[in-house]
Design a protein around this motif. Structure first.
Motif, mmCIF file in Angstrom:
data_model
loop_
_atom_site.group_PDB
_atom_site.id
_atom_site.type_symbol
_atom_site.label_atom_id
_atom_site.label_comp_id
_atom_site.label_asym_id
_atom_site.label_seq_id
_atom_site.Cartn_x
_atom_site.Cartn_y
_atom_site.Cartn_z
ATOM 1 N N GLY A 1 10.360 -6.074 -17.475
ATOM 2 C CA GLY A 1 11.305 -4.991 -18.207
ATOM 3 C C GLY A 1 10.631 -3.869 -19.322
ATOM 4 O O GLY A 1 10.885 -3.067 -20.055
ATOM 5 N N VAL A 2 9.029 -3.880 -18.938
ATOM 6 C CA VAL A 2 8.860 -1.772 -19.489
ATOM 7 C C VAL A 2 8.668 -1.441 -18.866
ATOM 8 O O VAL A 2 8.120 -1.313 -16.806
ATOM 9 N N PHE A 3 9.470 0.002 -19.062
ATOM 10 C CA PHE A 3 9.387 1.435 -17.887
ATOM 11 C C PHE A 3 8.613 2.304 -18.088
ATOM 12 O O PHE A 3 7.569 2.478 -18.905
ATOM 13 N N HIS A 4 8.378 2.810 -16.591
ATOM 14 C CA HIS A 4 7.190 3.342 -15.726
ATOM 15 C C HIS A 4 7.793 3.797 -15.063
ATOM 16 O O HIS A 4 8.455 3.849 -14.316
ATOM 17 N N GLY A 5 6.487 4.804 -14.972
ATOM 18 C CA GLY A 5 7.451 5.858 -13.200
ATOM 19 C C GLY A 5 5.737 6.478 -13.567
ATOM 20 O O GLY A 5 5.175 6.712 -13.857
ATOM 21 N N TYR A 6 6.360 7.654 -12.080
ATOM 22 C CA TYR A 6 5.110 8.586 -11.506
ATOM 23 C C TYR A 6 5.177 10.036 -11.602
ATOM 24 O O TYR A 6 6.768 10.130 -11.118
ATOM 25 N N ASP A 7 4.697 11.023 -12.172
ATOM 26 C CA ASP A 7 5.031 12.643 -11.304
ATOM 27 C C ASP A 7 3.376 13.430 -11.515
ATOM 28 O O ASP A 7 2.823 12.810 -11.899
ATOM 29 N N ARG A 8 4.140 14.584 -10.844
ATOM 30 C CA ARG A 8 2.674 15.219 -11.285
ATOM 31 C C ARG A 8 1.908 15.076 -9.724
ATOM 32 O O ARG A 8 0.464 14.398 -10.480
ATOM 33 N N ILE A 9 1.999 14.708 -9.276
ATOM 34 C CA ILE A 9 1.362 13.913 -7.946
ATOM 35 C C ILE A 9 0.313 14.627 -6.921
ATOM 36 O O ILE A 9 1.170 15.077 -6.627
ATOM 37 N N ASN A 10 -0.729 14.470 -6.775
ATOM 38 C CA ASN A 10 -1.436 14.861 -5.835
ATOM 39 C C ASN A 10 -2.202 14.019 -4.417
ATOM 40 O O ASN A 10 -3.577 13.350 -5.869
ATOM 41 N N ASN A 11 -2.266 14.062 -4.315
ATOM 42 C CA ASN A 11 -2.345 12.896 -3.074
ATOM 43 C C ASN A 11 -2.691 11.390 -3.158
ATOM 44 O O ASN A 11 -3.595 11.015 -2.964
ATOM 45 N N LEU A 12 -2.031 10.233 -4.357
ATOM 46 C CA LEU A 12 -1.961 9.872 -4.850
ATOM 47 C C LEU A 12 -1.528 8.431 -4.138
ATOM 48 O O LEU A 12 -0.786 8.136 -3.203
ATOM 49 N N ARG A 13 -2.623 7.784 -3.686
ATOM 50 C CA ARG A 13 -2.687 6.702 -2.841
ATOM 51 C C ARG A 13 -3.113 5.305 -3.869
ATOM 52 O O ARG A 13 -3.571 5.321 -4.499
ATOM 53 N N LEU A 14 -2.297 4.276 -3.978
ATOM 54 C CA LEU A 14 -2.197 3.219 -4.788
ATOM 55 C C LEU A 14 -1.950 1.659 -3.673
ATOM 56 O O LEU A 14 -1.273 1.961 -3.153
ATOM 57 N N TYR A 15 -2.596 0.513 -4.476
ATOM 58 C CA TYR A 15 -1.759 -0.625 -4.162
ATOM 59 C C TYR A 15 -1.196 -1.157 -5.010
ATOM 60 O O TYR A 15 -1.513 -1.010 -6.581
ATOM 61 N N LEU B 1 0.555 -0.765 -0.292
ATOM 62 C CA LEU B 1 -0.392 -0.045 0.533
ATOM 63 C C LEU B 1 0.738 1.025 0.157
ATOM 64 O O LEU B 1 1.605 1.262 1.282
ATOM 65 N N ARG B 2 0.360 2.176 -1.316
ATOM 66 C CA ARG B 2 1.791 3.128 -1.638
ATOM 67 C C ARG B 2 0.697 4.104 -0.790
ATOM 68 O O ARG B 2 -0.221 4.950 -1.290
ATOM 69 N N ASP B 3 0.817 4.752 0.424
ATOM 70 C CA ASP B 3 0.425 5.967 1.017
ATOM 71 C C ASP B 3 1.141 7.075 1.342
ATOM 72 O O ASP B 3 1.147 6.895 2.930
ATOM 73 N N PRO B 4 1.142 7.805 0.673
ATOM 74 C CA PRO B 4 0.891 7.944 -0.235
ATOM 75 C C PRO B 4 2.049 8.025 -1.240
ATOM 76 O O PRO B 4 3.724 7.670 -0.818
ATOM 77 N N GLU B 5 2.077 7.967 -2.527
ATOM 78 C CA GLU B 5 2.870 7.495 -3.409
ATOM 79 C C GLU B 5 3.981 8.749 -3.712
ATOM 80 O O GLU B 5 3.479 9.774 -3.546
ATOM 81 N N ILE B 6 5.036 8.430 -3.922
ATOM 82 C CA ILE B 6 6.146 9.698 -4.532
ATOM 83 C C ILE B 6 6.372 9.565 -5.698
ATOM 84 O O ILE B 6 6.392 8.509 -6.968
ATOM 85 N N PRO B 7 7.177 10.508 -6.608
ATOM 86 C CA PRO B 7 7.251 10.728 -7.804
ATOM 87 C C PRO B 7 8.695 9.664 -7.690
ATOM 88 O O PRO B 7 8.995 9.393 -7.486
ATOM 89 N N TYR B 8 8.697 8.593 -8.901
ATOM 90 C CA TYR B 8 9.266 7.988 -9.317
ATOM 91 C C TYR B 8 9.704 8.332 -11.175
ATOM 92 O O TYR B 8 9.026 7.973 -11.814
#
Length: 289
Positions: free
Chosen positions: A70-84, A23-30
């Protein structure tokens, strides 16, 4: 440019079901990264931008993503993002899945190739069901001790989750270039500006500047609802935010979303969300495990 690659050994132990629920609470930019395992992502709340090689996509409450090894991904411009994050070893989904691979939704969502990352969008009710299931999977997967059947139960519930998502997922239909999605944008914006009242089909036809039959047909093609039904659904979604973010009675929320009385509001809410407003409040105010 080199990117980080997360190995299976960081998360999985030998001789155990290769699965972990975080549980990512909150998720951070990655920044862009990949992993040696599968990752199923369920966004609980908030907003953000999901990055992938060659582009980006907005994500928010109810978004579900499936990222292959093998697929590249990430997170940016986050606003209170909570995820499993559900991390799955490369061999987990290759077990006895019987007719699962024959499901169109499973093939389209879980068996993509290349760099494409599909997104499934859950309704509020569907997300509530998925969160309950994720809590059970997380709890069962963390059970200590030997010969309790926890690994088997975890895998059984994982398959239930996968099937549930596969049944929900339907790729957006390809529309003719003669009727691009953008033609519905003004009418949708008008709906969002009027979540506090009922809109008639006559009003919507006038704003859309098209016949009622065309408007109904194109709305059902894109959203699955008629324009009036879609506006009711958006008002119910607005009611959900009021239920959780403000200390208002159900009567006040009913009035704020333009329903004639609290009983009618409750019936419409149950029809769209699968539960009463009171039940919804209990589900989403219960502390997450």
């Amino acid at each position: 440019m080199s990117y980080q690659i997360l190995p299976e050994g960081m998360f999985f132990t030998e001789n155990n079901l290769q699965m972990k629920v975080l549980l990512r609470d909150p998720e951070i930019p990655y920044s862009l990264h990949s992993h040696e395992f599968y990752e199923l992502v369920v966004v609980v709340s908030g907003q953000g931008t999901h990055l992938f090689k060659g582009g980006e996509q907005p994500i928010g409450e109810g978004s579900v993503l499936f990222i292959r090894p093998g697929v590249f991904h990430g997170y940016d411009r986050i606003n209170n993002l909570r995820l499993y994050n559900i991390l799955l070893g490369k061999d987990v989904l290759s077990r006895d899945i019987s007719d699962l691979s024959e499901m169109p939704g499973f093939r389209e969502f879980f068996m993509q190739t290349g760099e494409n990352i599909p997104i499934c969008k859950l309704t509020g009710y569907q997300l509530s069901e998925v969160i309950f299931l994720l809590r059970e999977i997380k709890k069962e997967s963390e059970q200590a001790g030997f010969a309790k059947g926890s690994a088997t139960m975890t895998y059984a519930k994982l398959l239930q989750l996968v099937i549930q998502i596969a049944r929900i997922y339907t790729p957006r239909p390809q529309l003719s270039s003669r009727f691009p999605y953008e033609r519905l944008t003004p009418i949708m914006e008008f709906m969002e500006q009027n979540l506090n009242r009922t809109l008639t089909l006559e009003e919507l036809v006038e704003v859309a500047n098209m016949s009622s039959s065309t408007l109904n047909r194109q709305f059902k093609t894109i959203t699955g609802w008629s324009p009036v039904e879609f506006h009711i659904h958006r008002r119910i979604a607005y009611a959900c935010t009021l239920i959780l973010k403000r200390k208002m009675t159900m009567e006040q929320i009913s009035e704020a979303t333009g329903f004639s009385d609290a009983n009618y509001f409750s019936r419409q809410f149950r029809s769209h969300m699968g539960m009463s407003p009171i039940q919804y409040r209990k589900v989403w105010t219960e502390p997450m495990q």
